[in-house]
Design a protein around this motif. Structure first.
Motif, PDB file in Angstrom:
ATOM      1  N   UNK A 107       0.833  -1.204   0.000  1.00 18.61           N
ATOM      2  CA  UNK A 107       0.000   0.000   0.000  1.00 18.61           C
ATOM      3  C   UNK A 107       0.867   1.254   0.000  1.00 18.61           C
ATOM      4  N   UNK A 108       1.893   1.282   0.847  1.00 23.19           N
ATOM      5  CA  UNK A 108       2.743   2.451   0.915  1.00 23.19           C
ATOM      6  C   UNK A 108       3.501   2.695  -0.372  1.00 23.19           C
ATOM      7  N   UNK A 109       3.968   1.624  -1.008  1.00 16.65           N
ATOM      8  CA  UNK A 109       4.755   1.758  -2.230  1.00 16.65           C
ATOM      9  C   UNK A 109       3.894   2.250  -3.379  1.00 16.65           C
ATOM     10  N   UNK A 110       2.786   1.568  -3.627  1.00 16.44           N
ATOM     11  CA  UNK A 110       1.965   1.881  -4.798  1.00 16.44           C
ATOM     12  C   UNK A 110       1.249   3.210  -4.635  1.00 16.44           C
ATOM     13  N   UNK A 111       0.731   3.491  -3.454  1.00 19.71           N
ATOM     14  CA  UNK A 111      -0.052   4.707  -3.275  1.00 19.71           C
ATOM     15  C   UNK A 111       0.846   5.940  -3.192  1.00 19.71           C
ATOM     16  N   UNK A 112       2.053   5.799  -2.654  1.00 23.73           N
ATOM     17  CA  UNK A 112       2.952   6.960  -2.617  1.00 23.73           C
ATOM     18  C   UNK A 112       3.292   7.418  -4.032  1.00 23.73           C
ATOM     19  N   UNK A 113       3.495   6.477  -4.961  1.00 20.63           N
ATOM     20  CA  UNK A 113       3.757   6.867  -6.352  1.00 20.63           C
ATOM     21  C   UNK A 113       2.539   7.538  -6.959  1.00 20.63           C
ATOM     22  N   UNK A 114       1.348   7.029  -6.646  1.00 18.72           N
ATOM     23  CA  UNK A 114       0.125   7.632  -7.168  1.00 18.72           C
ATOM     24  C   UNK A 114      -0.056   9.049  -6.623  1.00 18.72           C
ATOM     25  N   UNK A 115       0.285   9.258  -5.357  1.00 18.79           N
ATOM     26  CA  UNK A 115       0.172  10.597  -4.765  1.00 18.79           C
ATOM     27  C   UNK A 115       1.069  11.583  -5.512  1.00 18.79           C
ATOM     28  N   UNK A 116       2.281  11.150  -5.874  1.00 16.67           N
ATOM     29  CA  UNK A 116       3.189  12.026  -6.621  1.00 16.67           C
ATOM     30  C   UNK A 116       2.536  12.459  -7.931  1.00 16.67           C
ATOM     31  N   UNK A 117       1.959  11.508  -8.670  1.00 15.74           N
ATOM     32  CA  UNK A 117       1.353  11.856  -9.946  1.00 15.74           C
ATOM     33  C   UNK A 117       0.033  12.596  -9.774  1.00 15.74           C
ATOM     34  N   UNK A 118      -0.531  12.590  -8.574  1.00 19.60           N
ATOM     35  CA  UNK A 118      -1.701  13.427  -8.309  1.00 19.60           C
ATOM     36  C   UNK A 118      -1.333  14.904  -8.250  1.00 19.60           C
ATOM     37  N   UNK A 119      -0.110  15.205  -7.856  1.00 19.14           N
ATOM     38  CA  UNK A 119       0.242  16.598  -7.575  1.00 19.14           C
ATOM     39  C   UNK A 119       1.196  17.212  -8.592  1.00 19.14           C
ATOM     40  N   UNK A 120       2.027  16.410  -9.272  1.00 21.82           N
ATOM     41  CA  UNK A 120       2.963  16.961 -10.263  1.00 21.82           C
ATOM     42  C   UNK A 120       3.071  16.024 -11.455  1.00 21.82           C
TER      43      UNK A 120
END
Length: 406
Positions: A107-120
């Motif tokens: 969860x931490x690995x996959x969602x952290x990457x998704x959060x990055x692409x949510x913002x930049x």
């Protein structure tokens, strides 16, 4: 942004800590659990298999229900599962619990990457991925050193108690520092049918597949080294637990510095050029190591120098391959990140036990696996982006990019 970046970096700690911190204990674990090198490496394989499946679950969940809820759930389960690893009564139980921690830790690995692409997006995303890797690079630097110290004081079970404490800290960081980055109007609705459509959209993009395979096989080289390094450094090269921990950490230092340099120059050089250069460095170092192993000319200095070349290439590959892949699918970044991580950990689960098949006294299978992964990464990139330039470098928020493409 600094608070979010710090929290995301902590999320990135879980993977390398969970794989690297107990590596110095592999030979001792094999003796205590009455197994061999491949048996102990099954605990690493189970973690990677769990992470593979976890990516497939948490990625789509985060696209459907938002990032924060699934992230907190995964972090909490990972904390409990890691604590249970510390009291596992047998190899079988340890393998099963490592699967649970890998699944929830995904969860931490996959969602952290998704959060990055949510913002930049674009070069800004590559830069942020580079910063995260630089910060997260502290974990594999310290993990073997801390692991060696903990093993000496409290045995390999003490490592899992420390990891449980770190997981608890990560859970707290998510609560404080990771807000919901995916608004309701951008979430994917429609259940299984909509998820299937998102999968088709993502895997139908040839460039996404090419960058994902380059990312995957680049990491495959790392997983070969992670699984085989304790036996290479201790059994083949004759280094002690402390010295091998320092050597492994040295490689992480090189990868971290390389990633930091890449994050600074990506705006001028471009992520694709850095990705290709990193892959060529990794392959060149691996082939040279294989040649030395076949010739029986492995020395401590020669191996460490060539491994430093491989690690320098890795620092350029990870951030840029991930940014290039996810830039292709801004409308389904959770799914894109899930498939990226699934391929990564899935390949790791396959190669981890294979490098031990030749026994504990040879490094040929290790370097053969690394070289094969390097060839596959460059071949996938060459075929997938053949005749095309690098994707445009965009600095705008991903919401605007997705709106323009719609």
């Amino acid at each position: 942004m600094p608070v979010l970046t710090g929290a995301l970096a902590l999320l990135c700690f879980i993977g390398p800590l969970s794989t690297d911190m107990y590596l110095p204990a592999f030979p001792r674990m094999a003796a205590e659990l009455h197994t061999d090198a491949s048996g102990v490496q099954l605990t690493l394989t189970a973690f990677l298999v769990g992470m593979t499946l976890g990516h497939l679950v948490f990625g789509p969940l985060s696209d459907r229900y938002g990032r924060r809820g699934p992230l907190l759930a995964g972090a909490a389960v990972c904390t409990v599962g890691t604590a249970l690893c510390a009291v596992a009564p047998s190899l079988g139980w340890l393998v099963a619990l490592r699967f649970v921690t890998g699944f929830s830790g995904a969860a931490g690995v996959v969602i952290s990457r998704a959060v990055v692409t949510d913002v930049v997006q674009g070069a800004a995303a590559a830069r942020l991925f580079g910063i995260l890797m630089t910060l997260a690079g502290i974990a594999p630097i310290l993990a073997p050193l801390a692991g060696g110290a903990v093993i000496g004081a409290a045995g390999w079970r003490g490592v899992f108690w420390v990891l449980a404490g770190v997981s608890l800290l990560v859970t707290a960081a998510v609560l404080v520092g990771v807000p919901e980055s995916l608004p309701k109007e951008r979430r994917l609705a429609g259940g299984v049918r909509r998820v299937a459509a998102a999968v088709r959209e993502v895997v139908g993009d040839r460039e996404y597949v090419a960058y994902t395979l380059a990312f995957t096989f680049g990491f495959g080289m790392l997983f070969c080294y992670i699984a085989g390094s304790p036996f290479l450094l201790q059994n083949v090269l004759g280094m002690g637990v402390g010295a091998s921990s320092v050597a492994f950490s040295g490689g992480a230092v090189v990868a971290t510095l390389s990633s930091a340099v890449g994050a600074r120059v990506v705006g001028r050089t471009g992520p694709e050029r850095l990705l290709r250069g990193g892959l060529f460095a990794m392959l060149g170092g691996s082939v040279a190591l294989l040649a030395l192993a076949l010739a029986g000319l492995l020395t401590v200095v020669g191996v460490l120098v060539l491994l430093a070349v491989v690690c320098a290439g890795l620092g350029l590959v990870v951030a840029n391959a991930a940014a290039l892949a996810l830039a292709r699918v801004p409308g389904a970044s959770g799914m894109g990140s899930a498939l990226l991580g699934t391929a990564q950990s899935g390949l790791g689960a396959v190669v981890a036990p294979l490098v031990g098949l030749g026994g504990e006294g040879t490094a040929v299978p290790l370097f053969l696996g690394m070289s094969g992964c390097g060839v596959a990464a460059l071949l996938a990139l060459a075929l997938g982006v053949r005749g095309r330039g690098a994707p445009p470098v965009e600095e705008r928020p991903v919401v605007e990019v997705a709106r323009d493409r719609a």
